[in-house]
Design a protein around this motif. Structure first.
Motif, PDB file in Angstrom:
ATOM      1  N   VAL B  30      15.012  39.229  15.457  1.00  0.00           N
ATOM      2  CA  VAL B  30      15.535  38.017  15.400  1.00  0.00           C
ATOM      3  C   VAL B  30      16.041  37.317  16.611  1.00  0.00           C
ATOM      4  O   VAL B  30      15.479  36.445  16.902  1.00  0.00           O
ATOM      5  CB  VAL B  30      16.462  37.727  13.922  1.00  0.00           C
ATOM      6  CG1 VAL B  30      17.510  36.558  14.199  1.00  0.00           C
ATOM      7  CG2 VAL B  30      15.758  37.813  12.806  1.00  0.00           C
ATOM      8  N   HIS B  78       5.633  33.077  13.493  1.00  0.00           N
ATOM      9  CA  HIS B  78       4.625  33.146  12.414  1.00  0.00           C
ATOM     10  C   HIS B  78       3.196  32.774  12.973  1.00  0.00           C
ATOM     11  O   HIS B  78       2.210  33.208  12.756  1.00  0.00           O
ATOM     12  CB  HIS B  78       4.948  32.287  11.130  1.00  0.00           C
ATOM     13  CG  HIS B  78       5.760  33.198  10.120  1.00  0.00           C
ATOM     14  ND1 HIS B  78       6.460  32.665   8.934  1.00  0.00           N
ATOM     15  CD2 HIS B  78       6.564  34.402  10.543  1.00  0.00           C
ATOM     16  CE1 HIS B  78       7.035  33.540   8.456  1.00  0.00           C
ATOM     17  NE2 HIS B  78       7.216  34.637   9.376  1.00  0.00           N
ATOM     18  N   PRO B 103       5.419  43.595  10.046  1.00  0.00           N
ATOM     19  CA  PRO B 103       6.235  43.379   9.112  1.00  0.00           C
ATOM     20  C   PRO B 103       7.366  42.727   9.458  1.00  0.00           C
ATOM     21  O   PRO B 103       7.837  41.681   8.740  1.00  0.00           O
ATOM     22  CB  PRO B 103       6.342  44.855   8.381  1.00  0.00           C
ATOM     23  CG  PRO B 103       5.308  45.488   8.879  1.00  0.00           C
ATOM     24  CD  PRO B 103       4.738  44.946  10.307  1.00  0.00           C
ATOM     25  N   LEU B 104       8.037  43.246  10.537  1.00  0.00           N
ATOM     26  CA  LEU B 104       9.247  42.705  11.049  1.00  0.00           C
ATOM     27  C   LEU B 104       9.059  41.234  11.563  1.00  0.00           C
ATOM     28  O   LEU B 104       9.982  40.489  11.483  1.00  0.00           O
ATOM     29  CB  LEU B 104       9.956  43.420  12.168  1.00  0.00           C
ATOM     30  CG  LEU B 104      10.772  44.681  11.509  1.00  0.00           C
ATOM     31  CD1 LEU B 104      11.173  45.834  12.491  1.00  0.00           C
ATOM     32  CD2 LEU B 104      11.907  44.022  10.591  1.00  0.00           C
ATOM     33  N   VAL B 106       6.677  39.104  10.213  1.00  0.00           N
ATOM     34  CA  VAL B 106       7.115  38.165   8.999  1.00  0.00           C
ATOM     35  C   VAL B 106       8.279  37.862   8.605  1.00  0.00           C
ATOM     36  O   VAL B 106       8.859  36.808   8.418  1.00  0.00           O
ATOM     37  CB  VAL B 106       5.947  38.789   7.958  1.00  0.00           C
ATOM     38  CG1 VAL B 106       6.247  37.948   6.457  1.00  0.00           C
ATOM     39  CG2 VAL B 106       4.649  38.807   8.411  1.00  0.00           C
ATOM     40  N   LEU B 107       9.130  39.148   8.415  1.00  0.00           N
ATOM     41  CA  LEU B 107      10.518  38.881   8.088  1.00  0.00           C
ATOM     42  C   LEU B 107      11.392  38.352   8.900  1.00  0.00           C
ATOM     43  O   LEU B 107      12.185  37.494   8.415  1.00  0.00           O
ATOM     44  CB  LEU B 107      10.951  40.253   7.765  1.00  0.00           C
ATOM     45  CG  LEU B 107      10.183  41.157   6.785  1.00  0.00           C
ATOM     46  CD1 LEU B 107      10.791  42.597   6.694  1.00  0.00           C
ATOM     47  CD2 LEU B 107      10.797  40.540   5.115  1.00  0.00           C
ATOM     48  N   ASP B 110      10.810  34.507   8.330  1.00  0.00           N
ATOM     49  CA  ASP B 110      11.465  34.266   6.997  1.00  0.00           C
ATOM     50  C   ASP B 110      13.111  34.033   7.165  1.00  0.00           C
ATOM     51  O   ASP B 110      13.607  33.260   6.709  1.00  0.00           O
ATOM     52  CB  ASP B 110      11.107  35.311   6.124  1.00  0.00           C
ATOM     53  CG  ASP B 110       9.548  35.218   5.577  1.00  0.00           C
ATOM     54  OD1 ASP B 110       8.832  34.516   5.998  1.00  0.00           O
ATOM     55  OD2 ASP B 110       9.476  36.174   4.718  1.00  0.00           O
ATOM     56  N   ALA B 111      13.340  35.156   7.859  1.00  0.00           N
ATOM     57  CA  ALA B 111      14.973  35.325   7.862  1.00  0.00           C
ATOM     58  C   ALA B 111      15.513  33.946   8.821  1.00  0.00           C
ATOM     59  O   ALA B 111      16.556  33.515   8.353  1.00  0.00           O
ATOM     60  CB  ALA B 111      15.482  36.464   8.593  1.00  0.00           C
ATOM     61  N   ILE B 113      14.015  31.084   9.163  1.00  0.00           N
ATOM     62  CA  ILE B 113      14.113  29.952   8.160  1.00  0.00           C
ATOM     63  C   ILE B 113      15.199  29.566   7.476  1.00  0.00           C
ATOM     64  O   ILE B 113      15.834  28.756   7.213  1.00  0.00           O
ATOM     65  CB  ILE B 113      12.719  29.777   7.282  1.00  0.00           C
ATOM     66  CG1 ILE B 113      11.510  29.526   8.175  1.00  0.00           C
ATOM     67  CG2 ILE B 113      12.865  28.494   6.416  1.00  0.00           C
ATOM     68  CD1 ILE B 113      10.207  29.994   7.400  1.00  0.00           C
ATOM     69  N   ILE B 114      15.584  30.643   6.762  1.00  0.00           N
ATOM     70  CA  ILE B 114      16.689  30.751   5.732  1.00  0.00           C
ATOM     71  C   ILE B 114      17.879  30.697   6.660  1.00  0.00           C
ATOM     72  O   ILE B 114      18.760  29.899   6.210  1.00  0.00           O
ATOM     73  CB  ILE B 114      16.836  32.172   4.998  1.00  0.00           C
ATOM     74  CG1 ILE B 114      15.451  32.289   4.046  1.00  0.00           C
ATOM     75  CG2 ILE B 114      17.996  32.319   4.341  1.00  0.00           C
ATOM     76  CD1 ILE B 114      15.196  33.952   3.987  1.00  0.00           C
ATOM     77  N   LEU B 115      18.154  31.323   7.849  1.00  0.00           N
ATOM     78  CA  LEU B 115      19.370  31.137   8.677  1.00  0.00           C
ATOM     79  C   LEU B 115      19.492  29.609   8.981  1.00  0.00           C
ATOM     80  O   LEU B 115      20.667  29.095   9.002  1.00  0.00           O
ATOM     81  CB  LEU B 115      19.048  32.081   9.719  1.00  0.00           C
ATOM     82  CG  LEU B 115      20.443  32.031  10.839  1.00  0.00           C
ATOM     83  CD1 LEU B 115      21.824  32.132  10.152  1.00  0.00           C
ATOM     84  CD2 LEU B 115      20.158  32.857  11.997  1.00  0.00           C
TER      85      LEU B 115
END
Lengths: 286, 286
Positions: B30, B78, B103-104, B106-107, B110-111, B113-115
């Protein structure tokens, strides 16, 4: 209107709102991610807790339940991607990346995450929006939400408890906490109920992965061992895992805080604990 | 404190808040997605509009600017994935999936966006949260946000205007609209300013892709033609695209609604329009 109908309608309404003008294949991929659904366990739990706490704001409860399910669907779409599980099937039909390609699977997951928060912003009265949003975002983000839970798979070491609490338990805890918040009840007191139910579902999922048929589950089985993932069934054996599942559901019921509908909720959870046991293990568990 | 310092501090604060207890490699991925940053154009624009509208709530303006940049960073992570651009470089360093694995990546997306939404919920006073959240979510989600914009690449036909307006313009429009909202000004009146600046940046990006060096850009060039993507430079030629860029920036300045800091903002945008022209084309454009 029963809970299932409310949930399906709330999900459809959330999606219908953002589809006009959207790239058609993205809209299709998003619908494919959400319909037909699985057991809708998290939103049902959310509505059951809101009702137990005496909430009369059905629109807000429906919106929170839908947001939680949208986030769950997003996580399934991304977890199924080739770089994670590479799952060809989900809920008995092709996974999103198999049906629409990987780009649209990544984008559908992103769009569902965004839609969940947008739907909350559109539906929740302003005085409740901030705290509810933090409950929901905390359950999917860093450091203890499902995204973080999935990321523990990328670490050299992880405790199975931490992995399950974040990857699965967190969204269940949000379902109970947010259900309580909608009713103006204390969110934190309800977290432990969701935590335990989430852990029970994770154990049930592990059991299903070792003991059920792919037809029953709607996705390939035996993946945990294949992918060397932490598994309660692998760690405790089948009988030990069954015992753990029953203890967790009893613990969830025992933790229900005082509320107008406590008894009815306990009955719902007892029925649920019978329901989640893989069919071919139900007799062994009785 | 100058805008750049405020933005870097706001981004760091948002991330620092959610890192303790997080899987370490996700936290690293991140940070790698956000630091060191690019030009931070969108958050600078957001702060400039908030200031032009006379906002004194610096904390809220910083939070909105940071949320918009977090969403921009998520989209870059992404978009760089193998199933899209498969870009090995971003901002002159390895892209997230090259540095941390798919994998990290993608995550981490996602993280982020949520943050972004979590950070808004944590930082914005409740009476302003709902409308601000809708401005921001609309700019990234369906039907007209950057996720939808990216998804137009998966359609058999797409108009270049629709593609650019959604993929790039929408987040610029949100930067100006949300900057105005923080100050209590009318969001819609400011949208067109961001729209035009966003379109200008997209044209500049297209020009850079055909006319600049990889070293200057910090990522591979010549990708639009290679990937057969809509491109203003491809459509209008280099001179036509330069003319279009200048017209768009002039249009943005002309569209600034009446506000206390209109003149200063116009100067900022004029400086910006010189700044975004690829270096080896600047003379040709003068």
């Amino acid at each position: 209107m029963d809970a299932t109908t409310r949930i399906e309608q709330a999900l459809a309404a959330a999606i219908d709102h953002v589809v006009p003008g959207c790239p058609p294949r993205l809209a299709e991929a998003v619908r494919h991610s959400v319909f037909p659904g699985g057991a809708r366990v998290r939103p049902r739990l959310c509505l059951a807790v809101a009702a137990a706490c005496g909430s009369k704001d059905y629109a807000a409860a429906d919106a929170v339940a839908a947001a939680i399910e949208l986030l769950h669907c997003a996580s399934l779409v991304h977890d199924d991607l080739p770089c994670f599980d590479d799952s060809p099937l989900r809920r008995g039909v092709p996974s999103v990346h198999r049906a629409f390609g990987e780009p649209l699977a990544v984008l559908a997951g992103d769009a569902l995450i965004i839609l969940a928060f947008e739907h909350l912003a559109r539906s929740i009265p302003s005085e409740r929006l901030g705290p509810l949003l933090l409950t929901v975002s905390g359950s999917v983000g860093m450091p203890f939400g499902i995204t973080a839970g999935q990321a523990w798979e990328c670490e050299p070491t992880v405790s199975v408890e931490e992995y399950h609490r974040t990857k699965t338990g967190s969204l269940f805890a949000a379902a109970t906490a947010a259900g309580a918040q909608v009713a103006g009840a204390d969110a934190d007191a309800w977290r432990v109920v969701g935590d335990r139910i989430g852990e029970a579902y994770q154990v049930a999922d592990d059991l299903r992965d070792v003991a059920a048929s792919a037809q029953e589950v709607g996705k390939p089985v035996g993946r945990d061992a294949l992918l060397n993932r932490p598994s309660a069934a692998g760690e405790l054996g089948i009988d030990g895992a069954i015992e753990r599942l029953r203890g967790l559901m009893k613990g969830a019921i025992d933790a229900i805080p005082p509320c107008p509908g406590a008894e009815q909720l306990a009955e719902v959870l007892m029925a649920e604990s019978r329901h989640i046991m893989p069919k071919n293990l139900a007799q062994r568990a009785a």
